[in-house]
Design a protein around this motif. Structure first.
Motif, PDB file in Angstrom:
ATOM      1  N   ASP A 188      43.599  56.339  35.677  1.00  0.00           N
ATOM      2  CA  ASP A 188      43.001  56.994  35.206  1.00  0.00           C
ATOM      3  C   ASP A 188      41.138  56.315  35.605  1.00  0.00           C
ATOM      4  OD1 ASP A 188      44.376  59.448  35.314  1.00  0.00           O
ATOM      5  OD2 ASP A 188      44.318  58.322  33.036  1.00  0.00           O
ATOM      6  N   ILE A 189      41.681  54.858  35.232  1.00  0.00           N
ATOM      7  CA  ILE A 189      40.812  53.799  35.999  1.00  0.00           C
ATOM      8  C   ILE A 189      40.792  53.013  36.417  1.00  0.00           C
ATOM      9  CG2 ILE A 189      38.709  52.554  34.225  1.00  0.00           C
ATOM     10  CD1 ILE A 189      39.402  54.162  31.645  1.00  0.00           C
ATOM     11  N   THR A 190      39.263  52.866  37.641  1.00  0.00           N
ATOM     12  CA  THR A 190      40.323  51.514  38.581  1.00  0.00           C
ATOM     13  C   THR A 190      39.032  50.679  38.650  1.00  0.00           C
ATOM     14  OG1 THR A 190      41.445  52.634  39.766  1.00  0.00           O
ATOM     15  CG2 THR A 190      40.459  50.564  40.563  1.00  0.00           C
ATOM     16  N   PHE A 191      39.445  48.896  38.157  1.00  0.00           N
ATOM     17  CA  PHE A 191      38.182  48.185  38.151  1.00  0.00           C
ATOM     18  C   PHE A 191      37.854  47.813  39.663  1.00  0.00           C
ATOM     19  CE2 PHE A 191      39.147  48.779  33.862  1.00  0.00           C
ATOM     20  CZ  PHE A 191      38.466  48.776  32.774  1.00  0.00           C
ATOM     21  N   ARG A 192      37.173  46.726  39.690  1.00  0.00           N
ATOM     22  CA  ARG A 192      36.430  46.044  40.927  1.00  0.00           C
ATOM     23  C   ARG A 192      37.791  45.428  41.497  1.00  0.00           C
ATOM     24  NH1 ARG A 192      31.819  41.633  42.360  1.00  0.00           N
ATOM     25  NH2 ARG A 192      33.502  40.374  41.669  1.00  0.00           N
ATOM     26  N   ASP A 193      38.582  45.217  42.649  1.00  0.00           N
ATOM     27  CA  ASP A 193      39.920  44.561  42.925  1.00  0.00           C
ATOM     28  C   ASP A 193      40.914  45.202  42.618  1.00  0.00           C
ATOM     29  OD1 ASP A 193      38.528  43.665  44.911  1.00  0.00           O
ATOM     30  OD2 ASP A 193      38.278  41.673  43.273  1.00  0.00           O
ATOM     31  N   ASN A 194      41.509  46.370  42.080  1.00  0.00           N
ATOM     32  CA  ASN A 194      41.788  47.090  41.175  1.00  0.00           C
ATOM     33  C   ASN A 194      42.764  46.105  40.502  1.00  0.00           C
ATOM     34  OD1 ASN A 194      43.999  49.543  40.854  1.00  0.00           O
ATOM     35  ND2 ASN A 194      45.454  48.918  42.085  1.00  0.00           N
ATOM     36  N   VAL A 195      41.984  45.074  39.453  1.00  0.00           N
ATOM     37  CA  VAL A 195      42.577  44.326  38.478  1.00  0.00           C
ATOM     38  C   VAL A 195      43.178  44.733  37.363  1.00  0.00           C
ATOM     39  CG1 VAL A 195      40.727  42.481  39.556  1.00  0.00           C
ATOM     40  CG2 VAL A 195      40.672  43.774  37.355  1.00  0.00           C
TER      41      VAL A 195
END
Length: 219
Positions: A212-219
């Motif tokens: 549900d939550i995506t950080f930059r570069d999908n880390v």
């Protein structure tokens, strides 16, 4: 930008401890000034003037820091210390207010460049002189060497979108290479701009991102 693949915070700690003199710019990016207060390092970012470009002559040989330090004296005179302190203050002010014309005076040095030029890098001052005569704001030895750095100005943004008359990097690069050839120092020229982004974590285990939550570069 310095990319870190992080599987534990101990990895980052090892990176920091291995190069303490370089850690502020590696971790935080941009132009960093730092002091050690007896317990820990304290750093602050110095503004980078818009349009400032870096023209670097990088020799083919690797400079050993130990050899570069060996040519320096263990003590410095009061006059030389006062000279360098004043230049550092002038340099930081020039960067902070964006006065590129004053960078030439801010990078002047008596504590390491003359000694290293005489003992290791005879091409240093001729190359700095040639770069400045070709339009560079200033030139100096990058760290202990062997790279020689020149700073040039131009319109802000990507250097390849600027009109030729707004740039001096090409003429500076050619002037520096001519000196290198005259002194039979093989190397190459790299023209670039400083980055304001420091270390960037691109992978962690376990990941921060979820369904549900995506950080930059999908880390």
């Amino acid at each position: 930008m310095f990319i870190i693949y992080l599987n534990s915070f101990s990895t980052l700690t090892k990176i920091i401890k291995s190069q303490q003199s370089n850690q502020p710019k590696v971790i935080y990016g941009g132009i960093q000034i730092g002091i050690h207060n007896g317990t820990r390092w304290i750093t602050e970012r110095v503004p980078s003037p818009p349009g400032m470009q870096l023209v670097m002559f990088i020799p083919d040989f690797i400079g050993k820091t130990s050899a570069a330090r060996a040519v320096l004296k263990d003590t410095v005179s009061r006059a030389d210390a006062a000279f360098n302190i004043g230049r550092v203050a002038f340099l930081v002010h020039a960067l902070a207010v964006g006065n590129l014309d004053n960078l030439k005076w801010g990078v002047e040095d008596r504590m390491h460049q003359p000694q290293r030029a005489q003992a290791i890098y005879p091409h240093l001052y001729p190359m700095i002189k040639a770069a400045e005569e070709a339009g560079a704001c200033c030139g100096y030895l990058s760290g202990a060497g062997p790279t020689v750095m020149a700073l040039t100005s131009g319109a802000s943004g990507d250097i390849f979108t600027q009109r030729e008359k707004e740039r001096t990097d090409f003429s500076v690069a050619k002037a520096m290479m001519q000196v290198a050839q005259a002194y039979n120092v093989k190397g190459r020229i790299v023209v670039t701009q400083g980055t304001q982004e420091g270390a960037r974590v691109v992978k962690v285990e376990p990941p921060f991102s979820t369904a549900d939550i995506t950080f930059r570069d999908n880390v």
